[in-house]
Scaffold this active site. Structure first.
Site, PDB file in Angstrom:
ATOM      1  N   LYS A 112       7.550 -45.859 -77.210  1.00 38.18           N
ATOM      2  CA  LYS A 112       6.757 -45.796 -75.851  1.00 38.18           C
ATOM      3  C   LYS A 112       7.243 -44.463 -75.523  1.00 38.18           C
ATOM      4  CE  LYS A 112       4.532 -48.574 -73.191  1.00 38.18           C
ATOM      5  NZ  LYS A 112       3.804 -49.746 -73.603  1.00 38.18           N
TER       6      LYS A 112
HETATM    7  P1  NAD Z   1      -3.631 -49.981 -65.366  1.00 41.24           P
HETATM    8  O1  NAD Z   1      -3.088 -48.839 -65.080  1.00 41.24           O
HETATM    9  O2  NAD Z   1      -4.812 -49.833 -66.071  1.00 41.24           O
HETATM   10  O3  NAD Z   1      -3.401 -51.052 -64.525  1.00 41.24           O
HETATM   11  C1  NAD Z   1      -2.348 -51.594 -63.582  1.00 41.24           C
HETATM   12  C2  NAD Z   1      -2.795 -52.267 -62.639  1.00 41.24           C
HETATM   13  O4  NAD Z   1      -1.440 -52.767 -61.969  1.00 41.24           O
HETATM   14  C3  NAD Z   1      -3.654 -51.661 -61.517  1.00 41.24           C
HETATM   15  O5  NAD Z   1      -4.413 -52.612 -60.987  1.00 41.24           O
HETATM   16  C4  NAD Z   1      -2.322 -51.362 -60.454  1.00 41.24           C
HETATM   17  O6  NAD Z   1      -3.063 -51.124 -59.185  1.00 41.24           O
HETATM   18  C5  NAD Z   1      -1.625 -52.613 -60.510  1.00 41.24           C
HETATM   19  N1  NAD Z   1      -0.030 -52.172 -59.995  1.00 41.24           N
HETATM   20  C6  NAD Z   1       0.230 -50.925 -59.993  1.00 41.24           C
HETATM   21  N2  NAD Z   1       1.693 -51.022 -59.275  1.00 41.24           N
HETATM   22  C7  NAD Z   1       1.532 -52.241 -58.811  1.00 41.24           C
HETATM   23  C8  NAD Z   1       2.355 -52.963 -57.896  1.00 41.24           C
HETATM   24  N3  NAD Z   1       3.527 -52.484 -57.431  1.00 41.24           N
HETATM   25  N4  NAD Z   1       2.101 -54.183 -57.449  1.00 41.24           N
HETATM   26  C9  NAD Z   1       0.904 -54.920 -57.981  1.00 41.24           C
HETATM   27  N5  NAD Z   1       0.029 -54.389 -58.905  1.00 41.24           N
HETATM   28  C10 NAD Z   1       0.594 -53.115 -59.024  1.00 41.24           C
HETATM   29  O7  NAD Z   1      -2.463 -50.618 -66.390  1.00 41.24           O
HETATM   30  P2  NAD Z   1      -2.806 -51.569 -67.605  1.00 41.24           P
HETATM   31  O8  NAD Z   1      -3.090 -50.847 -69.107  1.00 41.24           O
HETATM   32  O9  NAD Z   1      -3.679 -52.588 -67.294  1.00 41.24           O
HETATM   33  O10 NAD Z   1      -1.323 -52.122 -67.983  1.00 41.24           O
HETATM   34  C11 NAD Z   1      -0.628 -53.224 -67.051  1.00 41.24           C
HETATM   35  C12 NAD Z   1       0.443 -53.870 -67.921  1.00 41.24           C
HETATM   36  O11 NAD Z   1      -0.161 -54.447 -68.935  1.00 41.24           O
HETATM   37  C13 NAD Z   1       1.525 -52.888 -68.184  1.00 41.24           C
HETATM   38  O12 NAD Z   1       2.832 -53.892 -68.105  1.00 41.24           O
HETATM   39  C14 NAD Z   1       1.246 -52.507 -69.619  1.00 41.24           C
HETATM   40  O13 NAD Z   1       2.539 -52.190 -70.164  1.00 41.24           O
HETATM   41  C15 NAD Z   1       0.763 -53.890 -70.294  1.00 41.24           C
HETATM   42  N6  NAD Z   1      -0.006 -53.726 -71.386  1.00 41.24           N
HETATM   43  C16 NAD Z   1      -0.993 -52.867 -71.470  1.00 41.24           C
HETATM   44  C17 NAD Z   1      -1.892 -52.787 -72.521  1.00 41.24           C
HETATM   45  C18 NAD Z   1      -2.992 -51.835 -72.850  1.00 41.24           C
HETATM   46  O14 NAD Z   1      -3.798 -51.743 -73.842  1.00 41.24           O
HETATM   47  N7  NAD Z   1      -3.446 -51.262 -71.766  1.00 41.24           N
HETATM   48  C19 NAD Z   1      -1.306 -53.360 -73.807  1.00 41.24           C
HETATM   49  C20 NAD Z   1      -0.246 -54.397 -73.713  1.00 41.24           C
HETATM   50  C21 NAD Z   1       0.436 -54.454 -72.550  1.00 41.24           C
END
Ligand code: NAD
Length: 422
Positions: A112
């Protein structure tokens, strides 16, 4: 605690990941030497990332790349841009990625990366400069056969292209296989952007079948409306699930009659977040978690469901789109309440699975159809779900323990086979 002598790794996230690991290692009776090694990462880089800001000044951001274990194949894992990124969080996320890849059967180890920054406050030029300098600093530690980054919170397809281009400039030729999550025209795969959310929803469908729950008559609340949250909400809505609440970092909305997800998505097409939208009643992120609904999807930050609020959750299924959203204490409370937990290393594994498909396509320069991607994704996730469910029933453990047992056991056996060098 095994992280002795490494105080800089001690954060709530790393404590949680290591404690989870220790509990499962004990249950598996994992080899003592393998256990000592797996409790900490192979390598952890802390990087200074000097970046010229638009006002002419230079700001030095702190970046990280942590490589937990590569016994099953090259390291793989996302890059996160968020103000709370620190070494402990990145270590935890790298460890979970090792178990996740192993659980799904991918030939990857876990890594990561991240930079402690607020990407929403950086201009495109600043973001590009920071990303390129970060990539240049880690270029000797990444590569298609070594470590393959991907998007995570705060990063996207554009950031991945900058990583790929910077790495390629240093190599002197295009190396698309160095990152995944690229746009399709730059060697990305169809279906990667939607992969994590699609995977979450596919696993919710499998769970609903298992629980005899009719999804077309059920309700869901989704915290986080970025890549994972918005795709999950849209896919659930397409199955007839009523999405009663969504939120992001600016707050959220609640409507018991269901929110118009397509209109929220249209708003996001030309706005960075949900601020300025007016649907239903305003609701806080904390309130959203406690709504009565069939499916709750945390898809933002870690540590959202804790001993403090777990007893007040009223969902039937908790599908962890986010990594590490539930504390150990909360897990126990949810178990007592009978909430069916789709643990993060299973629930959000669709992302890394389609990243694997992208890497394979880049290495072969041969690209798949969307139907192939969807089909292979569903096949791999269904198999992982069945394995986890079977083990949880056979061993009478919760779904998270079963998922971790499968993931950790495979890595442990591979380490024993390969032996200790020299
Ligand atoms: P992203 O940046 O596209 O979206 C993040 C979202 O979370 C946004 O809507 C943002 O406004 C919101 N956010 C940020 N801070 C916040 C808070 N304090 N309270 C509430 N909402 C908040 O990110 P993503 O890629 O959608 O990732 C989201 C989660 O999913 C993370 O934990 C990430 O590790 C996990 N994840 C992502 C992927 C991927 O392929 N992108 C894969 C596996 C896991």
């Amino acid at each position: 605690m095994v992280f002795t002598g490494s105080a800089e790794w001690h954060t709530p996230a790393s404590e949680m990941a290591v404690t989870q690991f220790e509990i499962v290692a004990e249950r598996l009776n994992l080899d003592r030497n393998v256990r000592a090694r797996l409790a900490r990462p192979d390598r952890a880089l802390v990087i200074s990332v000097p970046t010229r800001l638009d006002d002419g000044s230079v700001h030095v951001f702190t970046g990280y790349r942590v490589q937990h274990n590569d016994v099953l194949g090259p390291f793989k894992g996302g890059i996160r841009y968020h103000p709370d990124v620190d070494l402990g969080e990145v270590c935890a996320l790298a460890m979970w990625t090792t178990w996740k890849c192993s659980l799904v059967g991918l030939p990857f180890g876990g890594a990561k990366g991240g930079i402690a920054c607020d990407p929403t406050r950086l201009s495109r030029k600043e973001l590009q400069g920071m990303t390129r300098r970060y990539t240049a600093e880690i270029r000797n530690f990444i590569g298609p056969e070594l470590d393959v980054p991907a998007p995570d919170m705060g990063t996207n397809e554009q950031v991945m292209v900058w990583v790929m281009d910077t790495y390629s400039q240093h190599k002197g030729h295009a190396v698309p296989g160095v990152v995944t999550g690229k746009p399709v025209e730059m060697g990305g795969t169809v279906g990667r952007r939607e992969a994590t959310g699609r995977g979450v929803v596919h696993l919710i469908r499998e769970t609903a079948k298992h629980l005899n729950l009719d999804l077309s008559r059920s309700t869901a609340a989704v915290q986080g409306f970025g890549n994972v949250g918005s795709v999950t909400a849209a896919e659930l809505a397409s199955l007839g699930v009523k999405i009663i609440a969504v939120s992001d970092r600016t707050g959220g909305f609640y409507d018991e009659k269901g929110l118009p997800i397509d209109r929220l998505l249209r708003h996001l097409a030309d706005h960075p977040d949900l601020a300025g939208c007016r649907f239903g009643e305003p609701i806080s992120n904390a309130e959203l978690l406690e709504l009565k609904c069939d499916v709750l999807v945390p898809a933002a930050l870690g540590m959202q469901i804790t001993a403090e609020n777990a007893a007040r959750l009223k969902c039937r299924i908790l599908a962890e789109g986010a990594n590490g959203p539930t504390s150990l204490e909360a897990d126990e409370i949810l178990g007592q309440k009978g909430v069916f937990v789709l643990p993060d290393i299973l629930a959000n594994a669709g992302g890394v699975t389609v990243s694997y498909f992208e890497w394979v396509q880049d290495l072969q320069n041969f690209f798949w159809s969307e139907e192939q991607v969807k089909q292979q994704l569903q096949q791999m996730l269904t198999r992982a779900f069945r394995e986890v469910l079977d083990l949880s029933q056979r061993e009478k453990v919760d779904m998270r323990s079963a998922a971790l047992m499968i993931g950790i056991d495979r890595v442990g056996r591979a380490m024993l086979r390969r032996g200790l060098y020299p």
